[in-house]
Scaffold this active site. Sequence first.
Site, PDB file in Angstrom:
ATOM      1  N   HIS A   1       0.771  -1.112   0.063  1.00 42.38           N
ATOM      2  CA  HIS A   1       0.184  -0.422  -0.002  1.00 42.38           C
ATOM      3  C   HIS A   1       0.532   1.460  -0.073  1.00 42.38           C
ATOM      4  O   HIS A   1       0.218   2.257  -0.453  1.00 42.38           O
ATOM      5  CB  HIS A   1      -0.406   0.077   1.593  1.00 42.38           C
ATOM      6  CG  HIS A   1      -1.767   1.176   1.163  1.00 42.38           C
ATOM      7  ND1 HIS A   1      -3.198   1.532   1.250  1.00 42.38           N
ATOM      8  CD2 HIS A   1      -1.339   2.596   1.658  1.00 42.38           C
ATOM      9  CE1 HIS A   1      -3.764   2.692   1.488  1.00 42.38           C
ATOM     10  NE2 HIS A   1      -3.025   3.464   1.998  1.00 42.38           N
ATOM     11  N   GLU A   2       2.604   1.483   1.117  1.00 43.01           N
ATOM     12  CA  GLU A   2       2.674   2.430   1.385  1.00 43.01           C
ATOM     13  C   GLU A   2       3.972   3.191  -0.537  1.00 43.01           C
ATOM     14  O   GLU A   2       3.688   4.117  -0.441  1.00 43.01           O
ATOM     15  CB  GLU A   2       3.864   2.151   1.717  1.00 43.01           C
ATOM     16  CG  GLU A   2       2.967   2.368   3.729  1.00 43.01           C
ATOM     17  CD  GLU A   2       1.797   3.483   3.974  1.00 43.01           C
ATOM     18  OE1 GLU A   2       2.243   4.910   3.418  1.00 43.01           O
ATOM     19  OE2 GLU A   2       1.222   3.305   4.367  1.00 43.01           O
TER      20      GLU A   2
ATOM     21  N   HIS B   1       1.553   4.636  -2.706  1.00 46.27           N
ATOM     22  CA  HIS B   1       1.226   5.420  -3.196  1.00 46.27           C
ATOM     23  C   HIS B   1       2.441   6.751  -3.703  1.00 46.27           C
ATOM     24  O   HIS B   1       2.524   7.019  -4.160  1.00 46.27           O
ATOM     25  CB  HIS B   1       1.487   6.661  -1.101  1.00 46.27           C
ATOM     26  CG  HIS B   1       0.450   6.363  -0.729  1.00 46.27           C
ATOM     27  ND1 HIS B   1      -0.913   6.620  -1.891  1.00 46.27           N
ATOM     28  CD2 HIS B   1      -0.541   5.661   0.810  1.00 46.27           C
ATOM     29  CE1 HIS B   1      -2.154   6.575  -0.451  1.00 46.27           C
ATOM     30  NE2 HIS B   1      -1.550   5.453   0.729  1.00 46.27           N
TER      31      HIS B   1
ATOM     32  N   GLU C   1      -6.663   7.308  -1.703  1.00 46.41           N
ATOM     33  CA  GLU C   1      -6.130   5.727  -0.767  1.00 46.41           C
ATOM     34  C   GLU C   1      -7.271   4.036  -1.098  1.00 46.41           C
ATOM     35  O   GLU C   1      -6.578   2.921  -1.135  1.00 46.41           O
ATOM     36  CB  GLU C   1      -6.682   5.961   0.360  1.00 46.41           C
ATOM     37  CG  GLU C   1      -6.088   6.775   1.198  1.00 46.41           C
ATOM     38  CD  GLU C   1      -4.539   6.558   1.746  1.00 46.41           C
ATOM     39  OE1 GLU C   1      -4.985   5.550   2.151  1.00 46.41           O
ATOM     40  OE2 GLU C   1      -4.073   7.601   1.855  1.00 46.41           O
TER      41      GLU C   1
END
Length: 274
Positions: A135-136, A139, A203
């Site tokens: 997930h990071e 980003h 997100e």
Amino acid sequence: MRHPSLVARMAVVGSILFALYAAAAMVAYAAFGLPYPIIIALSVLFVGVQYKIGKWAALRSVGAEDLSEDRFPEIHRQVEALSDEMGIEKPRLMIARMGVPNAFAVGRKGAGTVVVSEELLRTLNDDEVEGVLAHELAHIGNRDVVMMVLGQGIASIVAIVAQWVVLLTGDNDIADFFLALVVGQIVQLFVMLFVMAISRYREYVADSDAAGAIGGGEPLARALEKISSENERAQESAIDQEVSALCIFGDTSGLARLFATHPPIEKRIERLRN
């Protein structure tokens, strides 16, 4: 296009932000007589400084230290494999004691940093940690941090111009000074509504990209459930508030959701499992 819905939303929000910035630039030109090239150069410098200071402040606020590859070889291996899968350079890995299980990313493609908390590593199993890391990395790959800083920079610029308009058109007394502060805050909040709306959608996109990179959404969904449960049991610290916009977890209720950087956790989990 990888994310046509995100591109469409960015086009709408970007157009609104550009219109607000252009209006602020015209007001600055009329009020101070500054040529447009100078206004643009000052704006770029302002956002650049904000980006550099913001990255430094986020890492400093949690006391982040480099994540030792000798102590955590599995995490480095996971990040290296995920980075290759996502087509980005392996970011710098750091660890911090945040009081709650959490993680966040700062920087851009080629110069990113991912910070995980000690509490996160104690709470999650290997598959769940991998989901959070993916997930990071998403980003960073999607340039989300840069876009957030750009949006916040435009909001700040528009607010500063609004404050000067109040000061220059008033009697320049103490009442005008406080009025300018109030107007600046209101204008900045208005602009940030658009920035936060796109942040919440980003997100979902990062969750989707993470699920694609690890072969499914279940590990990240379980991670979010555990993180949410631990956050509910722990009291929020000042550190958490300072980096909340960058963290993997964030949830509010009522009217405050308009200014939330993250969508409701239950909706993210539902999407991951569907």
